[in-house]
Design an enzyme around this catalytic site. Structure first.
Site, PDB file in Angstrom:
ATOM      1  N   ARG A  82       4.646   2.008  -4.497  1.00 28.73           N
ATOM      2  CA  ARG A  82       5.838   1.766  -3.397  1.00 28.73           C
ATOM      3  C   ARG A  82       6.501   0.400  -3.377  1.00 28.73           C
ATOM      4  O   ARG A  82       7.578   0.291  -3.341  1.00 28.73           O
ATOM      5  CB  ARG A  82       5.474   2.521  -2.287  1.00 28.73           C
ATOM      6  CG  ARG A  82       6.505   2.465  -1.155  1.00 28.73           C
ATOM      7  CD  ARG A  82       6.315   3.136   0.127  1.00 28.73           C
ATOM      8  NE  ARG A  82       5.238   2.260   0.962  1.00 28.73           N
ATOM      9  CZ  ARG A  82       4.596   2.739   1.938  1.00 28.73           C
ATOM     10  NH1 ARG A  82       4.987   4.008   2.346  1.00 28.73           N
ATOM     11  NH2 ARG A  82       3.568   1.986   2.577  1.00 28.73           N
ATOM     12  N   LYS A 184      10.294  -0.716   2.014  1.00 24.11           N
ATOM     13  CA  LYS A 184       9.656  -1.373   3.115  1.00 24.11           C
ATOM     14  C   LYS A 184       9.920  -2.839   3.020  1.00 24.11           C
ATOM     15  O   LYS A 184       9.440  -3.539   2.255  1.00 24.11           O
ATOM     16  CB  LYS A 184       8.073  -1.166   2.765  1.00 24.11           C
ATOM     17  CG  LYS A 184       7.313  -0.886   4.214  1.00 24.11           C
ATOM     18  CD  LYS A 184       5.969  -0.201   3.960  1.00 24.11           C
ATOM     19  CE  LYS A 184       4.979  -0.616   5.193  1.00 24.11           C
ATOM     20  NZ  LYS A 184       5.642   0.327   6.225  1.00 24.11           N
ATOM     21  N   GLU A 220      13.353   9.194  11.667  1.00 30.19           N
ATOM     22  CA  GLU A 220      12.075   8.805  11.969  1.00 30.19           C
ATOM     23  C   GLU A 220      12.305   7.577  13.122  1.00 30.19           C
ATOM     24  O   GLU A 220      13.268   7.561  13.636  1.00 30.19           O
ATOM     25  CB  GLU A 220      11.453   7.910  10.691  1.00 30.19           C
ATOM     26  CG  GLU A 220      12.279   6.841  10.116  1.00 30.19           C
ATOM     27  CD  GLU A 220      11.452   6.277   8.869  1.00 30.19           C
ATOM     28  OE1 GLU A 220      10.120   6.061   8.896  1.00 30.19           O
ATOM     29  OE2 GLU A 220      11.983   5.822   7.880  1.00 30.19           O
TER      30      GLU A 220
HETATM   31  C1  LIG Z   1       5.454   1.739   6.683  1.00 33.26           C
HETATM   32  C2  LIG Z   1       6.357   2.564   7.389  1.00 33.26           C
HETATM   33  C3  LIG Z   1       5.938   3.883   7.620  1.00 33.26           C
HETATM   34  C4  LIG Z   1       4.658   4.613   7.269  1.00 33.26           C
HETATM   35  O1  LIG Z   1       4.196   4.532   6.076  1.00 33.26           O
HETATM   36  P1  LIG Z   1       2.480   4.643   5.625  1.00 33.26           P
HETATM   37  O2  LIG Z   1       2.695   4.619   4.107  1.00 33.26           O
HETATM   38  O3  LIG Z   1       2.399   6.125   6.164  1.00 33.26           O
HETATM   39  O4  LIG Z   1       2.080   3.589   6.179  1.00 33.26           O
HETATM   40  C5  LIG Z   1       7.025   4.815   8.237  1.00 33.26           C
HETATM   41  N1  LIG Z   1       8.131   4.405   8.662  1.00 33.26           N
HETATM   42  C6  LIG Z   1       8.638   3.154   8.205  1.00 33.26           C
HETATM   43  C7  LIG Z   1       9.956   2.616   8.599  1.00 33.26           C
HETATM   44  C8  LIG Z   1       7.489   2.253   7.784  1.00 33.26           C
HETATM   45  O5  LIG Z   1       8.055   1.121   7.454  1.00 33.26           O
END
Ligand SMILES: *Cc1c(COP(=O)(O)O)cnc(C)c1O
Length: 339
Positions: A82, A184, A220
């Site tokens: 990722r 991210k 989300e």
């Molecule tokens: C990091 C993150 C998540 C959760 O991802 P994981 O891989 O499960 O830790 C969800 N939403 C956002 C916006 C994030 O930055």
């Protein structure tokens, strides 16, 4: 080597300086050998890209002490890939995925005294990240970068642990349809701070974002994906190109389908159907699965359950944490032991 003297059950979710961090620098088209250092600060040019145009990406993972005393991470290969995807979108050189996993292992091992003991409810949060370090003044990507991994011990992300949180529908947008919501990057958080402060001030744990184009579908929250459970016990997971592909969410979907016999639907979820669901939860590395007790929609309350944790959310939580802490057998390749 001996464990640090911390009140592990009450450490909160905050940054603490630990002993070592991993650093590798990119210059003249290649990553250097990299290694562990002690200095928790970074010195860069005032005109470094990170200072001016926010060229930054990150990951979030955890190391756990299992029931039999091993230190493990959870699916670190997925964080590595990722981060490589995030790097491409931000015009940064991906850090080789095998080296990513090695760097995380080295950092956790060097900070083993900071890994909270089994049963404390705490874990060692791991933050790999990359920044553009070379100076720029015109808008362009940096030519030099730093990849770094640090760790910090943490307790539960939401105060109250497994007690349901309240969230609020946000009138600001998180991610545009063809924007950067799926990577991210710090930039997705910089623009969320204003509304996060508002939400906290009003007593909510998080903002719930709707799709920016139509404000019709659930996306989300600021830092976690959202899960719903129907009255028939089916897991429903919002699908969108502008939400972050959470590793926790993808793991929960697998666990539900393959280990618990729960039917799963991954599809766009209209906000209008939310009151029909029986359970709602937030998922991510930091939050694990946090049950949502109610959603504030501009003063209207959408309530889930009776104030406790719903049965499907509880089952998913127990199974996922059981896998992470070694009390439930993990699917092949999910648990990575640090030796
Ligand atoms: C990091 C993150 C998540 C959760 O991802 P994981 O891989 O499960 O830790 C969800 N939403 C956002 C916006 C994030 O930055």
């Amino acid at each position: 080597m001996s464990k640090k003297d911390l009140d592990w059950a009450n450490i909160g979710f905050q940054y603490r300086v630990t002993d070592k961090r991993y650093v590798s620098n990119y210059k003249d088209g290649e990553w250097d050998e990299g290694g562990l250092i002690e200095d928790p600060t970074i010195t860069v040019s005032e005109s470094a890209n990170i200072m001016q145009y926010c060229q930054e990406i990150f990951e979030g993972m955890k190391a756990y002490t299992t029931v039999d005393g091993k230190i493990v991470t959870f699916r670190p290969d997925l964080n590595a890939s990722r981060m490589a995807d995030s790097a491409k979108r931000m015009v940064m050189p991906p850090f080789p995925e095998d080296r990513f996993v090695e760097a995380v292992d080295m950092t956790v091992k060097a900070n083993a005294d900071w890994v909270p003991p089994y049963g404390s409810g705490a874990s060692l949060y791991i933050r790999p990240f990359m920044v553009g370090t070379a100076p720029v003044i015109g808008v362009q990507p940096a030519s030099e970068f730093q990849f770094r991994v640090f760790t910090t011990p943490v307790g539960p992300y939401f105060k109250g642990g497994a007690t349901p949180v309240a969230i609020t529908v946000c009138d600001y947008d998180r991610a545009a349809p063809h924007g950067t919501g799926y990577i991210k990057a710090g930039l997705n958080y910089a623009m969320s701070l204003y509304q996060t402060v508002e939400a906290h001030k009003n007593g909510f744990a998080e903002n719930m974002y709707l799709d920016a184009a139509e404000r019709k579908y659930v996306e989300e929250t600021g830092g976690s994906n959202i899960l719903f459970v129907t009255k028939e016990g089916k897991l429903v997971v919002p699908k969108s190109n502008s939400i972050l592909p959470s590793i926790t969410r993808r793991s929960i979907v697998y666990v539900a389908e393959n280990m618990l016999g729960i039917e799963v639907e991954e599809r766009p979820v209209e906000f209008a159907e939310v009151p029909d669901f029986a359970e709602c939860g937030l998922c991510g590395t930091a939050a694990v699965i946090s049950p949502v007790g109610w959603i504030d929609d501009h003063g209207e309350k959408i309530v889930f359950g009776d104030g406790g944790v719903g049965p499907v959310t509880a089952k998913l939580y127990e199974t996922l944490t059981g896998i992470q802490y070694g009390t439930i057998e993990a699917p092949e390749g999910w648990i990575h032991e640090i030796k």
